[in-house]
Design a protein around this motif. Structure first.
Motif, PDB file in Angstrom:
ATOM      1  N   ARG A 113      27.267-126.884 -86.590  1.00  0.00           N
ATOM      2  CA  ARG A 113      28.234-125.824 -86.838  1.00  0.00           C
ATOM      3  C   ARG A 113      27.744-124.541 -86.174  1.00  0.00           C
ATOM      4  N   PRO A 114      28.531-123.931 -85.265  1.00  0.00           N
ATOM      5  CA  PRO A 114      28.074-122.724 -84.560  1.00  0.00           C
ATOM      6  C   PRO A 114      28.024-121.522 -85.492  1.00  0.00           C
ATOM      7  N   LEU A 115      27.037-120.687 -85.299  1.00  0.00           N
ATOM      8  CA  LEU A 115      26.942-119.405 -85.990  1.00  0.00           C
ATOM      9  C   LEU A 115      27.077-118.286 -84.965  1.00  0.00           C
ATOM     10  N   TYR A 116      27.446-117.108 -85.436  1.00  0.00           N
ATOM     11  CA  TYR A 116      27.746-116.008 -84.526  1.00  0.00           C
ATOM     12  C   TYR A 116      27.086-114.719 -84.998  1.00  0.00           C
ATOM     13  N   ASN A 117      26.806-113.864 -84.024  1.00  0.00           N
ATOM     14  CA  ASN A 117      26.374-112.492 -84.300  1.00  0.00           C
ATOM     15  C   ASN A 117      27.467-111.532 -83.877  1.00  0.00           C
ATOM     16  N   LYS A 118      27.513-110.394 -84.542  1.00  0.00           N
ATOM     17  CA  LYS A 118      28.473-109.350 -84.152  1.00  0.00           C
ATOM     18  C   LYS A 118      28.118-108.863 -82.754  1.00  0.00           C
ATOM     19  N   LYS A 119      29.135-108.734 -81.916  1.00  0.00           N
ATOM     20  CA  LYS A 119      28.914-108.311 -80.533  1.00  0.00           C
ATOM     21  C   LYS A 119      28.936-106.789 -80.448  1.00  0.00           C
ATOM     22  N   ASP A 123      24.530-105.605 -75.763  1.00  0.00           N
ATOM     23  CA  ASP A 123      23.794-106.730 -76.315  1.00  0.00           C
ATOM     24  C   ASP A 123      24.057-107.981 -75.502  1.00  0.00           C
ATOM     25  N   GLU A 124      23.309-109.044 -75.861  1.00  0.00           N
ATOM     26  CA  GLU A 124      23.510-110.338 -75.222  1.00  0.00           C
ATOM     27  C   GLU A 124      24.962-110.766 -75.383  1.00  0.00           C
ATOM     28  N   GLY A 125      25.618-111.112 -74.269  1.00  0.00           N
ATOM     29  CA  GLY A 125      27.020-111.516 -74.299  1.00  0.00           C
ATOM     30  C   GLY A 125      27.999-110.361 -74.210  1.00  0.00           C
ATOM     31  N   ALA A 126      27.491-109.120 -74.152  1.00  0.00           N
ATOM     32  CA  ALA A 126      28.390-107.961 -74.086  1.00  0.00           C
ATOM     33  C   ALA A 126      27.830-106.896 -73.149  1.00  0.00           C
ATOM     34  N   THR A 127      27.169-107.314 -72.096  1.00  0.00           N
ATOM     35  CA  THR A 127      26.506-106.359 -71.202  1.00  0.00           C
ATOM     36  C   THR A 127      27.477-105.635 -70.282  1.00  0.00           C
ATOM     37  N   ASN A 128      28.696-106.165 -70.091  1.00  0.00           N
ATOM     38  CA  ASN A 128      29.635-105.557 -69.138  1.00  0.00           C
ATOM     39  C   ASN A 128      30.735-104.732 -69.801  1.00  0.00           C
ATOM     40  N   TYR A 129      30.652-104.519 -71.095  1.00  0.00           N
ATOM     41  CA  TYR A 129      31.676-103.725 -71.788  1.00  0.00           C
ATOM     42  C   TYR A 129      31.333-102.247 -71.637  1.00  0.00           C
ATOM     43  N   GLU A 130      31.708-101.685 -70.486  1.00  0.00           N
ATOM     44  CA  GLU A 130      31.353-100.309 -70.158  1.00  0.00           C
ATOM     45  C   GLU A 130      32.584 -99.458 -69.829  1.00  0.00           C
ATOM     46  N   PRO A 228      27.934-116.241 -79.729  1.00  0.00           N
ATOM     47  CA  PRO A 228      27.231-117.362 -80.356  1.00  0.00           C
ATOM     48  C   PRO A 228      25.743-117.066 -80.549  1.00  0.00           C
ATOM     49  N   LEU A 229      25.231-117.519 -81.662  1.00  0.00           N
ATOM     50  CA  LEU A 229      23.811-117.370 -81.965  1.00  0.00           C
ATOM     51  C   LEU A 229      22.997-118.238 -81.007  1.00  0.00           C
ATOM     52  N   LEU A 230      21.990-117.644 -80.390  1.00  0.00           N
ATOM     53  CA  LEU A 230      21.133-118.376 -79.467  1.00  0.00           C
ATOM     54  C   LEU A 230      19.867-118.832 -80.187  1.00  0.00           C
ATOM     55  N   ASN A 231      18.927-119.397 -79.445  1.00  0.00           N
ATOM     56  CA  ASN A 231      17.741-119.969 -80.100  1.00  0.00           C
ATOM     57  C   ASN A 231      16.592-118.974 -80.230  1.00  0.00           C
ATOM     58  N   ILE A 232      16.815-117.713 -79.898  1.00  0.00           N
ATOM     59  CA  ILE A 232      15.797-116.677 -80.101  1.00  0.00           C
ATOM     60  C   ILE A 232      16.351-115.679 -81.122  1.00  0.00           C
ATOM     61  N   ARG A 353      37.159-115.450 -90.355  1.00  0.00           N
ATOM     62  CA  ARG A 353      37.343-115.952 -88.991  1.00  0.00           C
ATOM     63  C   ARG A 353      37.656-114.786 -88.058  1.00  0.00           C
ATOM     64  N   VAL A 354      37.396-115.008 -86.790  1.00  0.00           N
ATOM     65  CA  VAL A 354      37.696-113.986 -85.784  1.00  0.00           C
ATOM     66  C   VAL A 354      38.528-114.631 -84.687  1.00  0.00           C
ATOM     67  N   PRO A 355      39.483-113.875 -84.117  1.00  0.00           N
ATOM     68  CA  PRO A 355      40.274-114.443 -83.021  1.00  0.00           C
ATOM     69  C   PRO A 355      39.436-114.600 -81.752  1.00  0.00           C
ATOM     70  N   HIS A 356      39.806-115.565 -80.960  1.00  0.00           N
ATOM     71  CA  HIS A 356      39.167-115.769 -79.659  1.00  0.00           C
ATOM     72  C   HIS A 356      40.270-115.713 -78.600  1.00  0.00           C
ATOM     73  N   ILE A 357      40.593-114.481 -78.210  1.00  0.00           N
ATOM     74  CA  ILE A 357      41.692-114.244 -77.265  1.00  0.00           C
ATOM     75  C   ILE A 357      41.161-114.383 -75.841  1.00  0.00           C
ATOM     76  N   THR A 358      41.833-115.181 -75.062  1.00  0.00           N
ATOM     77  CA  THR A 358      41.431-115.408 -73.677  1.00  0.00           C
ATOM     78  C   THR A 358      42.634-115.186 -72.753  1.00  0.00           C
TER      79      THR A 358
END
Length: 623
Positions: A113-119, A123-130, A228-232, A353-358
């Motif tokens: 089951r995937p776990l998630y962190n707030k973006k 941060d990791e996975g959000a480096t281009n939100y500028e 998504p939560l990574l292994n570190i 739950r959170v939406p995943h809009i693509t």
């Protein structure tokens, strides 16, 4: 454990002795011990099950080799690295992490089951939100001070990133796109990520931004606000004000919780063979998992029992409950089912739950076309009247958010009404996009009922007698081989050394039986095996100082497990039939009703409850 150092063990006397015997060969003994227990764990696991082994950096490579041997290298899932402390003195560089090796019983059937962190931007996975979209609709890059947080972001803004609209490789379906008076098309070696109606829906959703001659998709941070939560894991460290730890090697609750949530569902069974302070049992109970935990230390079990009995947990909404169904219906905007509820925890909880809009979910959403057409009949007449009142020829995308101060009053009213309708259309389109998008369930965030709390459910604390371990020295292996060839006689065998009943009889002959009266003890004159169904030995003793000789039947309980009242009754009847005077029942554990039975006719029944420490058993019989 650090290669047999006695400073690494507890100070309980029985554990000190066990440690000296068990780790006599240092890391080699430990790896042998670990291999045997991992093999047992593998056999106990369900086909979709997982095992997590925490280990420090000293031996992680050795333990992984053992796990590869036991589970197979193809069943390796991940090497989880988590931060355990904020700093540590070192002559070179501080080591602040531990490892958790994650293996599956069968990688192809693994439950995960995937776990998630707030973006967050940067941060990791959000480096281009500028980039920002201000409340006025203006889209622009963040300035340097906004990026580093020196100044707050404008009120009501949305964080976003311009996302590429082209993929590599040419396509025969590509057509130029007219957007806001300019033509955009892919290069000769690229193609649109969507075509035709899909591109037009992205236009209607106002999800394009131009960077020079390149058209990009507007990807808001809120479109997928988790990563998504990574292994570190760097958010697990403790400090002087962190969670209290009873043992140095105690795993942090957050770490255990993540392992359980990633690999199990509510109602699944979790086993922790090294109870410690009971963290695994505590977390499993909180998260609605069944659990079993074991330990050789009486202190560990006492700590875990107290911790569980004093804990208070949130009340999670069950999916299979009336409250849970009502909450699920409100979240999905559907009618709750009318079927019976059973409050079955295996149906899970109701999760946030959170939406995943693509880009794909927007391009494939036909409701955008319907909403656009509905509002076009409102917006177009207003735009025509506004242009007439101002003498302009504005297209929709050219109408400013504010009119000049010299604008006529009629234009001001039309302008306000147009923008009100324009904003309402955008909100309806955005709601349609969110409703039709995929969602990601946050398995670590079930909905709770704040009006109720929960305590630990019923559980039992059971003790098992120590099991015998047959030694495997070179001499004994030779004797075993000779016995297999028929060259060993009964006279050569010391059966009493390996026979549990013989051990019990030797103990009773040496120690006797203490009675309730202080200093009163039964001392046996003789004790021999008895070929009965329930009676395992017969003994004789003198009653009092100069009394008559009495015969005692001895019921020898199992090496593990419990003697029940029915066993006592059956043994007592057998003793009466064979004219015994007393029945002595010996066991490591009796059930609750056994203590009520102290006589059967004229037969006196005595129960002898043993503890592990009661035995003085030759080395090799028990660990």
């Amino acid at each position: 454990m650090k290669d047999g150092k006695q400073t690494d063990i507890s100070r309980e006397p029985e554990q000190v002795k066990a440690f000296r015997d068990t780790w006599k060969d240092g890391i080699h003994s430990y790896l042998t011990y670990l291999r045997d227990r991992l093999t047992a764990m593998r056999d106990l696991l369900t086909e979709s099950g997982s095992i997590f082994v925490q280990i420090g950096d000293e031996h992680v490579h050795r333990v992984r080799a053992v796990l590869d041997e036991v589970f197979g290298e193809n069943n390796f899932v991940s090497n989880l690295v988590f931060k355990k402390t904020g700093g540590q003195s070192s002559s070179a560089i501080a080591n602040v992490n531990d490892f958790i090796l994650w293996y599956a019983k069968d990688r192809a059937r693994l439950k995960s089951r995937p776990l998630y962190n707030k973006k967050a931007p940067g941060d990791e996975g959000a480096t281009n939100y500028e980039w920002l979209e201000e409340a006025s609709g203006v889209r622009r890059p963040m300035n340097a001070r906004e990026k580093v947080g020196e100044i707050p972001l404008p009120s009501g803004c949305k964080i976003m990133q311009p996302y590429p609209m082209f993929s590599d490789g040419p396509s025969q379906r590509d057509r130029p796109l007219m957007w806001r008076g300019a033509e955009f098309k892919p290069s000769s070696n690229a193609h649109w990520k969507t075509h035709g109606d899909g591109l037009q829906r992205v236009v209607k959703a106002d999800r394009f931004v131009a960077q020079g001659k390149t058209l990009r998709f507007v990807n808001y941070l809120a479109d997928y606000e988790v990563t998504p939560l990574l292994n570190i894991w760097t958010d697990t460290q403790t400090s002087g004000f962190g969670a209290d730890r009873v043992y140095i090697v105690q795993t942090l609750p957050k770490v255990v919780e993540r392992c359980i949530l990633m690999s199990t569902d509510p109602g699944d069974l979790v086993l922790d063979p090294t109870c410690g302070s009971g963290t695994t049992a505590y977390v499993a109970e909180q998260r609605g998992r069944r659990w079993i935990t074991t330990d050789t230390s009486r202190v560990a079990l006492a700590l875990a029992r107290t911790r569980l009995m004093s804990a208070r947990y949130p009340w999670y909404l069950l999916a299979d409950s009336r409250e849970g169904r009502a909450k699920e219906a409100a979240l999905t905007q559907t009618v709750p089912p009318e079927t019976l509820v059973h409050n079955d925890i295996r149906q899970g909880f109701v999760y946030e739950r959170v939406p995943h809009i693509t880009l794909k979910s927007i391009a494939n959403n036909p409701l955008i076309d319907d909403i656009w057409e509905k509002w076009r009949t409102v917006l177009e007449p207003l735009r025509t009247e506004l242009n007439a009142a101002t003498g302009e020829a504005w297209e929709e995308w050219q109408i400013p958010r504010a009119l000049p101060a010299t604008a006529p009053p009629a234009a001001v009213d039309l302008h306000a009404r147009w923008w009100e309708a324009r904003i309402a259309r955008q909100r309806e389109i955005d709601a349609s996009i969110a409703a039709r998008a995929d969602v990601e369930y946050l398995y670590d965030k079930p909905y709770t009922d704040p009006a109720r709390v929960r305590v630990a459910g019923p559980f039992t604390v059971e003790s098992l007698s120590p099991h015998r371990v047959l030694p495997a020295s070179e001499e004994e292996l030779i004797e075993t081989a000779e016995a297999a060839d028929g060259n060993r006689s009964a006279a050569d065998a010391d059966l009493a050394g390996h026979d549990f009943a013989a051990i019990v009889m030797d103990y009773l002959k040496a120690e006797g039986v203490k009675q309730q009266a202080k200093g009163d003890r039964i001392t046996f004159e003789s004790i021999v095996p008895w070929p009965g169904n329930f009676i395992g030995a017969a003994a004789t003793f003198i009653e009092g100082e100069n009394g008559p000789e009495r015969r005692a039947a001895i019921l020898i309980g199992p090496e593990y497990g419990t003697v029940g009242r029915q066993d006592l009754v059956a043994a007592a009847r057998e003793a009466v039939d064979n004219r015994f005077d007393v029945l002595i029942a010996c066991a490591f554990n009796f059930d609750a009703h056994s203590s009520e039975l102290d006589k059967l006719g004229s037969l006196t029944i005595l129960t002898l409850l043993w503890q592990k420490s009661d035995f003085s058993i030759p080395k090799g019989q028990f660990p």
